[in-house]
Design an enzyme around this catalytic site. Structure first.
Site, PDB file in Angstrom:
ATOM      1  N   TYR A   9      39.686  11.095 -34.431  1.00  0.00           N
ATOM      2  CA  TYR A   9      39.093  10.549 -33.208  1.00  0.00           C
ATOM      3  C   TYR A   9      39.269   9.041 -33.139  1.00  0.00           C
ATOM      4  CZ  TYR A   9      35.897  10.185 -29.265  1.00  0.00           C
ATOM      5  OH  TYR A   9      35.364   9.941 -28.024  1.00  0.00           O
ATOM      6  N   SER A  63      36.324   5.265 -26.066  1.00  0.00           N
ATOM      7  CA  SER A  63      35.119   5.248 -26.876  1.00  0.00           C
ATOM      8  C   SER A  63      35.000   3.892 -27.548  1.00  0.00           C
ATOM      9  CB  SER A  63      35.179   6.349 -27.941  1.00  0.00           C
ATOM     10  OG  SER A  63      34.134   6.178 -28.892  1.00  0.00           O
TER      11      SER A  63
END
Length: 229
Positions: A153, A131
């Site tokens: 995350y 990401s």
């Protein structure tokens, strides 16, 4: 037999779109899923073998039997885990550790297990679905300060990127290793402004694999310029 890909988190979202894209373009695919042998909203395409496997666990007999002695041309570590966004005082260490287990230790376990099969292939690739939020330099610049992203995350994706770099350095000249940001996908884990169709990202991922790019490590952004680590 066609080229063989192993894809984790394969029964929905980007994982399922990648399975379908590869299958439609002549690949054989092992579709690894944690909880269901059936994909969301349909059935598996031809050439796809589903395997129940939780990436938090060591490889099972079912996975060992499915892979056998075949060469693995592509490993897509797509399974991912986040945690709810929260302020420092509300963050549970267990949630962070679970994300690290899925997003970092999971790809490590599969790479270790499949390494002989990868090295048997003529031009193998490992794709760790990352990401933009795992870019330490971008986060330090405050590029995503307006997004409500969880510690779990961000931390786990940054750690996954370091895993990609470490694998690329050890496997230099033998296995290409890429961190791939698929774009702002309209999936269950996507940000509120996400609009990109997973099928588009899956096509771009297949095209990237077929491009012959020799750069390794590489932090790719599908359909855009490469990202800074």
């Amino acid at each position: 037999m066609g080229r063989l890909a192993v894809v984790t988190g394969a029964n929905r979202g980007l994982g399922l779109a990648t399975v379908r894209e590869l299958s439609e373009n002549g690949w054989d695919v092992l579709a690894l899923t944690r909880t269901s042998a059936e994909p969301a909203g349909g059935s598996w395409p031809a050439g796809v073998v589903p395997v129940l496997h939780d990436v938090r666990s060591e490889p099972t007999h079912a996975l060992t039997a499915a892979v056998g002695q075949r060469q693995v041309d592509l490993l897509v570590n797509n399974a991912a885990q986040g945690a709810p966004h929260g302020k420092l005082g509300a963050i549970g260490a267990d949630g962070l550790l679970n994300s690290l287990d899925v997003n970092v230790a999971g790809p490590l376990r599969l790479t270790q297990f499949l390494l002989p099969n990868l090295l048997a292939a003529p031009d193998p690739v490992i794709v760790n679905v990352s990401s933009r939020l795992g870019s330490v330099s971008a986060q330090a610049n405050g590029d995503f300060a307006d997004l409500s992203t969880s510690y779990a995350y961000k931390v786990s994706k940054a750690a996954q990127n370091m895993l990609t770099v470490s694998l690329a350095q050890e496997l230099q000249g033998r296995v290409r290793c890429w961190a791939v940001h698929p774009g702002k996908l309209a999936t269950a884990m996507g940000q509120s402004d996400a609009a990109k169709d997973p099928g588009t990202a899956a096509r771009q991922l297949r095209e990237l694999v077929d491009s012959g790019s020799r750069t390794s490590p590489r932090f790719c952004s599908l359909g855009a310029e490469d990202l800074a680590w």
